[in-house]
Design a protein around this motif. Structure first.
Motif, PDB file in Angstrom:
ATOM      1  N   ASP A  11       0.872  -1.193   0.000  1.00 30.52           N
ATOM      2  CA  ASP A  11       0.000   0.000   0.000  1.00 30.52           C
ATOM      3  C   ASP A  11       0.901   1.233   0.000  1.00 30.52           C
ATOM      4  OD1 ASP A  11      -2.269   1.515   0.114  1.00 30.52           O
ATOM      5  OD2 ASP A  11      -2.794   0.985   2.177  1.00 30.52           O
ATOM      6  N   LEU A  12       1.504   1.518  -1.156  1.00 33.24           N
ATOM      7  CA  LEU A  12       2.557   2.525  -1.234  1.00 33.24           C
ATOM      8  C   LEU A  12       2.022   3.869  -1.728  1.00 33.24           C
ATOM      9  CD1 LEU A  12       5.549   0.586  -2.844  1.00 33.24           C
ATOM     10  CD2 LEU A  12       4.977   0.841  -0.441  1.00 33.24           C
ATOM     11  N   TYR A  13       2.460   4.919  -1.054  1.00 30.30           N
ATOM     12  CA  TYR A  13       2.137   6.286  -1.449  1.00 30.30           C
ATOM     13  C   TYR A  13       3.394   7.127  -1.327  1.00 30.30           C
ATOM     14  CZ  TYR A  13      -2.871   5.260  -1.258  1.00 30.30           C
ATOM     15  OH  TYR A  13      -4.116   4.732  -1.486  1.00 30.30           O
ATOM     16  N   ILE A  14       3.456   8.176  -2.147  1.00 28.15           N
ATOM     17  CA  ILE A  14       4.530   9.156  -2.045  1.00 28.15           C
ATOM     18  C   ILE A  14       3.934  10.471  -1.571  1.00 28.15           C
ATOM     19  CG2 ILE A  14       6.108  10.619  -3.389  1.00 28.15           C
ATOM     20  CD1 ILE A  14       6.698   8.187  -5.137  1.00 28.15           C
ATOM     21  N   GLY A  15       4.598  11.106  -0.610  1.00 27.91           N
ATOM     22  CA  GLY A  15       4.215  12.436  -0.167  1.00 27.91           C
ATOM     23  C   GLY A  15       5.268  13.437  -0.585  1.00 27.91           C
ATOM     24  N   LEU A  16       4.817  14.594  -1.099  1.00 31.84           N
ATOM     25  CA  LEU A  16       5.717  15.658  -1.521  1.00 31.84           C
ATOM     26  C   LEU A  16       5.413  16.920  -0.739  1.00 31.84           C
ATOM     27  CD1 LEU A  16       5.593  15.272  -5.416  1.00 31.84           C
ATOM     28  CD2 LEU A  16       7.468  14.595  -3.903  1.00 31.84           C
ATOM     29  N   MET A  17       6.460  17.542  -0.199  1.00 31.09           N
ATOM     30  CA  MET A  17       6.268  18.730   0.630  1.00 31.09           C
ATOM     31  C   MET A  17       7.385  19.728   0.389  1.00 31.09           C
ATOM     32  SD  MET A  17       4.375  20.175   2.919  1.00 31.09           S
ATOM     33  CE  MET A  17       4.586  21.765   3.706  1.00 31.09           C
ATOM     34  N   ASP A  26      10.877  17.765  -0.088  1.00 30.33           N
ATOM     35  CA  ASP A  26      10.997  16.499   0.620  1.00 30.33           C
ATOM     36  C   ASP A  26      10.022  15.505   0.009  1.00 30.33           C
ATOM     37  OD1 ASP A  26      12.950  16.831   2.824  1.00 30.33           O
ATOM     38  OD2 ASP A  26      11.603  18.458   3.396  1.00 30.33           O
ATOM     39  N   ALA A  27      10.542  14.358  -0.389  1.00 33.82           N
ATOM     40  CA  ALA A  27       9.729  13.288  -0.955  1.00 33.82           C
ATOM     41  C   ALA A  27       9.862  12.059  -0.072  1.00 33.82           C
ATOM     42  CB  ALA A  27      10.177  12.970  -2.381  1.00 33.82           C
ATOM     43  N   ALA A  28       8.732  11.478   0.316  1.00 36.90           N
ATOM     44  CA  ALA A  28       8.740  10.317   1.205  1.00 36.90           C
ATOM     45  C   ALA A  28       7.921   9.185   0.584  1.00 36.90           C
ATOM     46  CB  ALA A  28       8.157  10.678   2.567  1.00 36.90           C
ATOM     47  N   LEU A  29       8.496   7.987   0.584  1.00 32.95           N
ATOM     48  CA  LEU A  29       7.785   6.783   0.151  1.00 32.95           C
ATOM     49  C   LEU A  29       7.309   6.057   1.396  1.00 32.95           C
ATOM     50  CD1 LEU A  29       6.963   4.830  -2.168  1.00 32.95           C
ATOM     51  CD2 LEU A  29       9.173   3.679  -1.796  1.00 32.95           C
ATOM     52  N   VAL A  30       5.997   5.883   1.514  1.00 27.29           N
ATOM     53  CA  VAL A  30       5.409   5.347   2.736  1.00 27.29           C
ATOM     54  C   VAL A  30       4.567   4.121   2.413  1.00 27.29           C
ATOM     55  CG1 VAL A  30       4.071   5.892   4.807  1.00 27.29           C
ATOM     56  CG2 VAL A  30       5.285   7.717   3.585  1.00 27.29           C
ATOM     57  N   ASP A  31       4.751   3.073   3.196  1.00 28.82           N
ATOM     58  CA  ASP A  31       3.945   1.857   3.093  1.00 28.82           C
ATOM     59  C   ASP A  31       2.921   1.866   4.210  1.00 28.82           C
ATOM     60  OD1 ASP A  31       2.859  -0.628   2.742  1.00 28.82           O
ATOM     61  OD2 ASP A  31       4.743  -1.743   2.933  1.00 28.82           O
ATOM     62  N   PHE A  32       1.633   1.884   3.844  1.00 28.93           N
ATOM     63  CA  PHE A  32       0.565   1.927   4.833  1.00 28.93           C
ATOM     64  C   PHE A  32      -0.042   0.557   5.105  1.00 28.93           C
ATOM     65  CE2 PHE A  32       0.735   6.337   3.385  1.00 28.93           C
ATOM     66  CZ  PHE A  32       0.679   7.008   4.589  1.00 28.93           C
ATOM     67  N   ALA A  33       0.551  -0.493   4.539  1.00 30.41           N
ATOM     68  CA  ALA A  33       0.075  -1.834   4.852  1.00 30.41           C
ATOM     69  C   ALA A  33       0.271  -2.099   6.337  1.00 30.41           C
ATOM     70  CB  ALA A  33       0.835  -2.871   4.023  1.00 30.41           C
ATOM     71  N   PRO A  34      -0.651  -2.838   6.988  1.00 32.39           N
ATOM     72  CA  PRO A  34      -0.529  -3.105   8.429  1.00 32.39           C
ATOM     73  C   PRO A  34       0.853  -3.662   8.753  1.00 32.39           C
ATOM     74  CG  PRO A  34      -2.638  -3.862   7.612  1.00 32.39           C
ATOM     75  CD  PRO A  34      -1.829  -3.468   6.403  1.00 32.39           C
ATOM     76  N   PRO A  35       1.472  -3.244   9.863  1.00 29.31           N
ATOM     77  CA  PRO A  35       0.928  -2.315  10.862  1.00 29.31           C
ATOM     78  C   PRO A  35       1.273  -0.859  10.578  1.00 29.31           C
ATOM     79  CG  PRO A  35       2.989  -3.187  11.663  1.00 29.31           C
ATOM     80  CD  PRO A  35       2.785  -3.778  10.299  1.00 29.31           C
ATOM     81  N   GLY A  36       1.687  -0.483   9.390  1.00 31.40           N
ATOM     82  CA  GLY A  36       2.122   0.846   8.957  1.00 31.40           C
ATOM     83  C   GLY A  36       1.621   1.991   9.841  1.00 31.40           C
ATOM     84  N   PRO A  37       1.950   3.224   9.483  1.00 27.60           N
ATOM     85  CA  PRO A  37       2.768   3.601   8.330  1.00 27.60           C
ATOM     86  C   PRO A  37       4.260   3.353   8.550  1.00 27.60           C
ATOM     87  CG  PRO A  37       2.145   5.557   9.552  1.00 27.60           C
ATOM     88  CD  PRO A  37       1.453   4.415  10.227  1.00 27.60           C
TER      89      PRO A  37
END
Length: 376
Positions: A11-17, A26-37
């Motif tokens: 469950d991958l998303y990228i956040g840009l700020m 700042d770019a972050a690759l985040v996995d929200f699959a349990p027990p994420g993030p």
């Protein structure tokens, strides 16, 4: 060593700020699959000086704004796409594995107190989706404003997902250009609240840039070398913003060098380092006052953002607050990564058709699904 490639099912998303300091993306690759993030990777890309200067220029009224805005909108999107490419390469991830990008954009104007409140972030999501091949969620703040909110802060929902704890009352303190706090009561039945307290780094960065032509005060050393000018600090703290009750939000539209100069009755009589020391004290004092007034009984303060690298500011906070003052690094997340992760979380909320705002924080009439979706 190359990072292990995440599975397609993740469950991958990228956040840009890019924040009000306009120091970089700042770019972050985040996995929200349990027990994420779970943060899988972070990539920082500084703004080229010419783009940074243009964005700072657009943050204040000026000439030929529409033409420059159009140019900057596409330029920001292109640099955001480069940051995404850098992050994907660094983590060994393919674009098809990422569900969506949550793009904050670059704020150039935030006017929640105008006769017709508005906020404007640059970074055309159409170009970003086209260049990356990834669905983009963007323009998060305006829907909250349409519902009567301030459009900020938006990170408290993510703060609550990461750090709310039934054993203690916590405050999350973000020390970006502007400081904002998220109040996380231990009792789950008590709403999460929060607001912008005022400046964190924006005035200090502006003053050191003006006098020393440096982007920031490294380690807060220049502020530490000066003496606080009590009369000046009292005048600064007398601004009406600090007396306003929340919900409230602000930005460099208010807290800028012109604002400072209006309070400097005789600037030539003050040493530059004493003014810097006073600006640091303004940040710490306004934050301390806000926490003591609106979070009495707070048992822990967890800090994130670039201001955590300023020992002078952090020491003043620790001396002025009764609760322990820590950084998010002590909880496994680098302070520089939090806001980008928050916008990955907000993108996920949007795609899951879940609200991203907290009305108790922004003042909106009701929860709303934030942002627009730009399909790849």
């Amino acid at each position: 060593m190359r990072a292990r490639q995440p599975p397609v099912s993740a469950d991958l998303y990228i956040g840009l700020m890019s924040g009000t300091s306009i120091d970089g993306i700042d770019a972050a690759l985040v996995d929200f699959a349990p027990p994420g993030p779970k943060l899988l990777g972070h990539y920082h890309q500084p703004w080229p000086p010419a783009v940074r200067d243009l964005l700072k220029q657009l943050s204040q009224p000026g000439d030929n704004e529409i033409e420059q805005l159009g140019v900057a909108d596409i330029s920001v999107a292109s640099h955001f796409a480069e940051a995404v490419a850098g992050l994907l390469c660094q983590t060994g991830t393919q674009a098809r594995q990422v569900r969506a990008i949550g793009s904050h954009g670059q704020t150039i104007r935030h006017r929640p107190d105008a006769a017709h409140p508005f906020t404007l972030q640059l970074g055309d999501p159409n170009h970003l989706a086209e260049k990356t091949g990834i669905t983009v969620v963007a323009d998060f703040r305006r829907r909250d404003m349409a519902a009567g909110g301030e459009g900020a802060p938006l990170a408290p929902g993510f703060h609550a997902a990461c750090w709310r704890n039934a054993a203690e009352f916590r405050v999350i303190l973000n020390l970006g250009g502007i400081a904002n706090i998220t109040l996380l009561p231990a009792n789950a039945a008590t709403p999460v609240t929060g607001f912008d307290t005022g400046p964190a780094n924006t005035l200090m960065d502006g003053w050191v840039g003006c006098v020393q032509k440096r982007p920031f005060d490294e380690q807060g050393a220049w502020a530490a070398s000066g003496q606080v000018i009590d009369e000046l600090l009292d005048r600064l703290l007398g601004d009406a913003y600090f007396k306003r009750p929340p919900p409230k939000s602000t930005g460099p539209e208010l807290f800028n060098l012109d604002w400072l100069r209006r309070h400097l009755l005789e600037p030539s009589h003050h040493r530059a380092e004493d003014i810097q020391a006073s600006l640091c004290a303004l940040s710490s004092r306004s934050i301390i006052q806000a926490i003591k007034q609106y979070a009495p009984g707070c048992e822990r303060v967890i800090c994130c953002g670039g201001g955590t690298k300023n020992p002078t500011l952090m020491n003043q906070l620790r001396q002025g607050l009764d609760a322990p003052v820590e950084t998010s690094a002590e909880y496994g997340i680098d302070p520089d990564h939090i806001e980008a992760m928050a916008f990955a979380w907000l993108a996920r909320q949007t795609l899951q058709q879940l609200p991203g705002n907290l009305p108790e924080v922004t003042g909106a009439r009701h929860p709303v699904i934030l942002g627009g979706i730009y399909q790849a």
